[in-house]
Design an enzyme around this catalytic site. Structure first.
Site: not given
Length: 613
Positions: A212, A333, A235, A214, A216
């Site tokens: 995803g 997602g 995604e 960000g 991290i």
């Protein structure tokens, strides 16, 4: 002959839009800001337009208070402080939904669209424009809306896959060049870097990744540089993925589905990313209903889904769209990919988060969910939870085992309180005396990989959640092993006894184990420990190895680790008592430098290793 179109077009909004209609606004880095500005400038006769959208990397002018009579905002995913503020104040709405379901909301008229406002590239010689950096749910909006109005932007990349829209699908347009908004890779502190390092250790060579947005995510990508043959079914694509593709780390060769291609639905990042995807035949953009379909995600073996959260409770429930009653982001997602990875052969659904809030005052591993918080991902979906203090494996774990695993990776200053809180509900029995502790001398990640006879084993601290594993290890021993280890015929390892043996204050005593993972889960193969003797500042060593693995070097490896840690802790010496007929164990100790000492017991031999010489 190439396709011809009018490069200058004025939109007569009254032909397409009336008060009370519902519009869709393009997503992520493809928000048609010039088109929205044009609408606002020509909105004298319009009011109460419902605007639906997901994440929008924009100033989001449509949600500002001065436009409250023109727009009623309904966010399907919350992004941007002003949208969060509007929802908190009741000026805007939030509709929770899976990204994979949004196309059906449009097509099946749960949220019927009157107008879709989108951004596209100029048409090619055949009349096809590209949705560029944001195909996601924009593709479904184009198919479902009564009218499609576009901002044609020469700076929009032309991406491959199912990203194309023909000019005959567009009812009106304006040609305005606009630089795409950039999302610069964030800086992150040591704890975020540590989370990334732990997560990267869960990624095997040949895995397919969903990562995803960000800090991290970028930290994980940084630690994947030495991996091989990774694939992408995700995604989004970001700067960190570009680096790995250029190095050949991500090459999509091992994928089962869309083999040889990185499959995404949008991209966010710097201009470098937008340039990288422009015309790149190795990256294909597909609509969300395809990319986010759990059954399609699961077609790739070894699918690894990496997502973050706001908090995780001790049963494994994941809150990721709200902070208490304040809605913060959305479902997005996360559930689609967590479920897809869970269905994948060898898949790993992972939730990664720092152990505390940024100021360190609030634990993000919690005994119970904060009032008002909502569960996005259920306790049955997640296999691993990762913080800067380690990896909690939840797959196949009972509530008691989950609680102990998650307390182990919570911040140390919150562990005792978390243990006290779960005891109120009898999740953890009273004989579980202390909260889990760590062995920092093993290194930042607190485990090491070793290979014996071509099989890989993990050396790590013994943990309270290993209670059942230790019982299984005990009952796997033959009578001879039990006699050699315990010096009498032990026939039972009760739950209480096993719990006592795994509940180790690792800062005082030390207990390590070798484990091996298989299709049946993780099993203990060897245990080594020392008990601290305060009056002599020494440690009494004992260990036991599974019968079928003896003679391969496991005992020697464990003993070397114990000696190294004891030296770091400045112990004076290590001692051991071994039965005089246990020749293999005596050989291991003596090879490590232990010296025989006089013993009062005829059946046992005392050994000692001075550590301060």
């Amino acid at each position: 002959m190439s396709f011809q179109y009018k490069k200058y077009s004025n939109i007569h909004w009254d032909d397409y839009l009336k008060s009370g209609d519902r519009i869709f606004i393009g997503s992520n880095a493809a928000v048609p800001n010039a088109l929205i500005d044009n609408l606002i400038a020509n909105s004298a006769n319009l009011h109460d337009i419902e605007a639906v959208h997901i994440l929008t990397l924009s100033k989001n002018v449509w949600v500002e208070p001065q436009h409250k009579n023109l727009f009623k905002v309904n966010a399907l995913f919350i992004g941007g402080d002003n949208i969060r503020e509007a929802i908190a104040e009741g000026r805007a709405d939030y509709t929770p939904c899976f990204i994979s379901d949004i196309p059906r909301l449009f097509s099946e008229n749960s949220l019927p669209l009157d107008v879709a406002l989108i951004m596209v590239s100029p048409p090619d010689e055949y009349g096809y424009c590209s949705l560029g950096v944001s195909v996601d749910v924009v593709s479904a909006a184009v198919k479902s809306a009564k009218y499609v109005l576009a901002q044609i932007n020469p700076k929009m990349p032309r991406t491959n896959g199912h990203s194309f829209v023909h000019m005959n699908q567009i009812d009106a347009w304006i040609n305005i060049e606009e630089k795409l908004p950039e999302l610069i890779a964030p800086e992150f502190d040591q704890r975020i870097e540590q989370v990334g390092q732990y997560v990267a250790m869960l990624v095997d060579n040949g895995a397919t990744l969903q990562i995803g947005l960000g800090k991290i995510s970028e930290a994980v990508l940084r630690y994947l540089a030495n991996h091989k043959d990774l694939g992408i079914h995700s995604e989004m694509i970001s700067d960190g993925m570009v680096d790995l593709m250029l190095k050949g780390v991500i090459n999509n060769r091992k994928k089962n589905y869309h083999k040889g291609k990185a499959v995404v639905t949008f991209c966010l990042g710097s201009q470098r990313v937008y340039d990288f995807v422009d015309g790149n035949p190795h990256i294909e953009f597909y609509p969300s209903e395809h990319v986010n379909s759990p059954t399609k995600i699961a077609k790739n073996d070894n699918m690894v889904s990496i997502n973050s959260a706001i908090e995780v409770d001790l049963t494994g429930q994941v809150v990721s769209d709200s902070i208490g009653y304040q809605f913060y982001s959305g479902i997005g997602g996360q559930v689609d990919f967590i479920r897809g990875a869970g269905l994948s052969k060898g898949g790993k659904p992972i939730i990664a988060l720092p152990s505390t809030t940024k100021d360190g005052k609030i634990s993000r591993i919690v005994a119970h969910i904060t009032e008002g918080g909502g569960v996005v991902t259920s306790r049955g979906h997640v296999a691993f939870v990762v913080t800067e203090f380690g990896i909690a494996s939840l797959l196949g774990k009972s509530i008691r085992e989950r609680a102990l695993e998650l307390i182990r990776i919570a911040h140390p200053k919150f562990r005792e309180q978390l243990l006290a809180d779960v005891r109120k509900h009898y999740w953890v029995p009273e004989y579980q005396e202390s909260s889990p502790s760590s062995v920092p001398e093993l290194g930042l990640v607190e485990f090491k990989k070793f290979t014996f006879s071509n099989d890989e084993y993990t050396l790590r601290p013994l943990a309270p959640a290993d209670e059942r594993k230790l019982q299984e290890f005990f009952y796997s021993h033959n009578k001879e092993t039990l006699m050699m280890r315990y010096n009498h015929h032990v026939t039972q390892m009760t739950r209480e006894k096993s719990c006592n043996l795994v509940s180790v204050n690792q800062h005082q005593d030390l207990a390590l184990c070798f484990t091996k993972k298989s299709d049946l889960g993780e099993a203990i193969q060897a245990v080594a420990r020392y008990y601290y003797i305060e009056n002599s500042n020494s440690g009494e060593v004992a260990f036991v190895i599974k019968e079928s693995l003896r003679g391969q070097g496991m005992a020697r490896t464990l003993l070397n680790e114990i000696i190294a840690i004891a030296k770091q802790r400045k112990l004076n010496n290590l001692v051991a008592c071994v039965r005089n007929d246990n020749a293999p164990m005596l050989k291991v100790f003596e090879k490590a430098g232990f010296i025989r000492k006089p013993s009062d017991d005829f059946d046992e031999i005392s050994l000692e290793l001075p550590l301060n010489e």
